[in-house]
Design a protein around this motif. Structure first.
Motif, PDB file in Angstrom:
ATOM      1  N   TYR A  72      58.980 102.993  61.554  1.00 14.92           N
ATOM      2  CA  TYR A  72      58.895 103.355  60.312  1.00 14.92           C
ATOM      3  C   TYR A  72      57.556 104.042  60.122  1.00 14.92           C
ATOM      4  O   TYR A  72      56.271 103.610  60.914  1.00 14.92           O
ATOM      5  N   TRP A  73      57.569 105.188  59.391  1.00  7.37           N
ATOM      6  CA  TRP A  73      56.140 105.930  59.016  1.00  7.37           C
ATOM      7  C   TRP A  73      56.106 105.850  57.611  1.00  7.37           C
ATOM      8  O   TRP A  73      57.103 106.226  56.558  1.00  7.37           O
ATOM      9  N   GLY A  74      54.903 106.377  57.206  1.00 10.53           N
ATOM     10  CA  GLY A  74      54.624 106.676  55.960  1.00 10.53           C
ATOM     11  C   GLY A  74      54.744 108.138  55.786  1.00 10.53           C
ATOM     12  O   GLY A  74      54.669 108.877  56.653  1.00 10.53           O
ATOM     13  N   GLN A  75      54.351 108.538  54.621  1.00  8.23           N
ATOM     14  CA  GLN A  75      54.548 110.080  54.346  1.00  8.23           C
ATOM     15  C   GLN A  75      53.119 110.720  54.556  1.00  8.23           C
ATOM     16  O   GLN A  75      53.121 112.151  54.719  1.00  8.23           O
ATOM     17  N   GLY A  76      52.067 110.187  54.928  1.00  9.38           N
ATOM     18  CA  GLY A  76      50.899 110.658  55.173  1.00  9.38           C
ATOM     19  C   GLY A  76      49.851 110.959  54.128  1.00  9.38           C
ATOM     20  O   GLY A  76      50.447 110.998  52.886  1.00  9.38           O
ATOM     21  N   THR A  77      48.567 111.016  54.378  1.00  6.47           N
ATOM     22  CA  THR A  77      47.594 111.151  53.304  1.00  6.47           C
ATOM     23  C   THR A  77      46.608 112.164  54.057  1.00  6.47           C
ATOM     24  O   THR A  77      46.074 111.761  55.100  1.00  6.47           O
ATOM     25  N   GLN A  78      46.142 113.369  53.272  1.00  8.06           N
ATOM     26  CA  GLN A  78      45.107 114.089  53.938  1.00  8.06           C
ATOM     27  C   GLN A  78      43.767 113.531  53.801  1.00  8.06           C
ATOM     28  O   GLN A  78      43.218 113.145  52.749  1.00  8.06           O
ATOM     29  N   VAL A  79      42.822 113.717  54.906  1.00  9.64           N
ATOM     30  CA  VAL A  79      41.690 113.367  54.911  1.00  9.64           C
ATOM     31  C   VAL A  79      40.828 114.668  55.231  1.00  9.64           C
ATOM     32  O   VAL A  79      41.021 115.071  56.654  1.00  9.64           O
TER      33      VAL A  79
END
Length: 128
Positions: free
Chosen positions: A117-124
């Protein structure tokens, strides 16, 4: 089916700190090894940090060792990535991931294809 959602990304200057959080929902969050990955433009998704389900094993990519810490508290449906002394090269989309394991599994997994399972991602974004 577990759903994962990251939060906490943002824009900051080099040397700063940030905490990313991953929240799990949709099913009991039990017996999952978890990890954080990142993907910079034009590059493959790369392992950052991981923690086992059983015991307290953690593992970090050499590029973040000593600067990043993965936190997980049993019984909670969230896990975090504390990022200190951030560098421009840490700029990427960060993803959290979970892998279903047996209850006595103390392994940490570094390959993205091991995760279920994966999240949708967050930009850093770290400015130099």
């Amino acid at each position: 089916q577990v759903q994962l959602a990251e939060s906490g990304g943002g824009l900051l200057q080099a040397g700063g700190s940030l905490i990313l959080s991953c929240a799990a929902s949709g099913a009991p969050f039990v017996s999952y090894a978890v990890g954080w990955f990142r993907q910079a433009p034009g590059q493959e998704r790369a392992f950052v940090a991981g923690v086992a389900w059983a015991g307290s094993n953690t593992y970090y990519d050499q590029s973040v060792k000593g600067r990043f810490t993965i936190f997980r508290e049993k019984g909670k449906t969230t896990f975090d990535l504390q990022m200190n002394s951030l560098k421009h090269e840490d700029t990427a989309v960060y993803y959290c991931a979970a892998k279903s394991v047996s209850r006595d599994n103390g392994g940490v997994y570094t390959r993205p294809d091991y995760y279920d399972y994966w999240g949708q991602g967050t930009q850093v974004t770290v400015s130099s």
